[in-house]
Design a protein around this motif. Structure first.
Motif, short mmCIF file in Angstrom:
data_model
loop_
_atom_site.label_atom_id
_atom_site.label_comp_id
_atom_site.label_asym_id
_atom_site.label_seq_id
_atom_site.Cartn_x
_atom_site.Cartn_y
_atom_site.Cartn_z
N GLN A 43 48.61 75.42 31.50
CA GLN A 43 49.74 75.02 30.66
C GLN A 43 51.00 74.72 31.49
O GLN A 43 51.89 74.02 31.04
N TRP A 44 51.06 75.22 32.72
CA TRP A 44 52.21 74.97 33.58
C TRP A 44 52.06 73.67 34.39
O TRP A 44 52.96 73.30 35.15
N CYS A 45 50.95 72.99 34.23
CA CYS A 45 50.62 71.81 35.02
C CYS A 45 51.07 70.54 34.30
O CYS A 45 50.53 70.17 33.25
N ASP B 196 46.32 81.09 35.34
CA ASP B 196 47.42 81.10 34.37
C ASP B 196 47.73 82.54 33.98
O ASP B 196 46.87 83.25 33.48
#
Length: 203
Positions: free
Chosen positions: A97-99, A129
C-alpha cells in the motif's frame, strides 16, 4: 454487656472497612481492564472480511521453476497458502500500500479480474508491509476481488529475486513460473497482452 466502642475505635474500624472495599474495587477494575484489552490484541484487521477469502489449496508434488516453497498467511479470511502448491493459469502480483507504482497499476489488475473471470486465477501478495490495516483498506478501495496473502518478512524475496514491488509472476497450468514482470503495468493493453502471450489465455 459489651462495652460501647469509643469514637476513635469506631473511626478506625470504618477506615479499615473502607480500605478493604477500595482495594476490592481496584482489583475488580483491573480485571475488567484486562478483559477489555485482550480481545483487541486478538482482533482481526478491520475490513479484512471484505476481501475475497483465501481458498484451501491441496498439496501437490514439486515442479521445476515453481513459486517459492513458503506458506503465507491470508490477508483476509481463510487458511495460509503454500505458494508452491498453486497452479495456473495464474497471475501473482506483489504489491504494497506504500508503493506508488502499485497504486498506478491497481486499476488494470482489477479490470483484468473482471474481464478474464475464471480463465485466469489471481492472487496478491502484500509485501513487507507493517500496516495491514492500510493494506486491507487499499485492496478494498481498489476493488481487488481476489485473494491476498501477506509477506512481512521477505520470504519470497530470494525465490522471485524481488528488488521491490510491484512485481507480477505468470504461472502456467503445471505450476511453473513462465514469466516475471519486474515493473508496473503502464496500460490495460500491456497487461492483457502479456496474459495472452505468456499464459495463452484469451477472453
Amino acid at each position: 454487656m459489651s462495652k460501647p466502642s469509643s469514637p476513635r475505635t469506631t473511626f478506625r474500624r470504618a477506615a479499615l472497612i473502607g480500605a478493604v472495599a477500595a482495594f476490592g474495587l481496584l482489583v475488580a477494575a483491573c480485571g475488567d481492564q484486562k478483559a477489555e484489552v485482550k480481545p483487541q490484541a486478538d482482533a482481526t484487521v478491520a475490513g479484512a472480511d471484505q476481501l475475497a477469502p483465501c481458498p484451501s489449496v491441496e498439496s501437490r508434488p514439486p515442479v521445476a521453476n515453481a513459486l517459492p516453497d513458503v506458506s503465507l498467511p491470508c490477508l483476509g479470511d481463510g487458511p495460509d497458502i503454500r505458494l508452491s502448491n498453486l497452479r495456473g493459469p495464474l497471475l501473482v502480483n506483489v504489491w504494497a500500500q506504500w508503493c506508488g507504482p502499485c497504486r498506478k497499476e491497481a486499476p488494470y489488475l482489477a479490470e483484468l479480474h473482471v474481464k478474464a473471470g475464471d480463465k485466469v486465477k489471481m492472487i496478491g501478495i502484500d509485501y513487507i508491509d507493517t500496516r495491514p490495516d492500510l493494506a486491507v483498506r487499499f485492496a478494498v478501495e481498489q476493488k481487488w476481488d481476489y485473494p491476498h496473502v501477506a509477506d512481512r518478512d521477505k520470504q519470497i524475496q530470494q525465490g522471485l529475486k524481488i528488488g521491490g514491488p510491484p512485481l507480477t509472476a505468470f504461472v502456467d497450468a503445471k505450476g511453473a513460473v513462465v514469466y516475471v514482470h519486474r515493473a508496473p503495468f503502464t496500460s490495460q493493453q500491456e497487461l492483457d497482452q502479456l496474459v495472452r502471450e505468456k499464459l495463452g489465455v484469451t477472453w
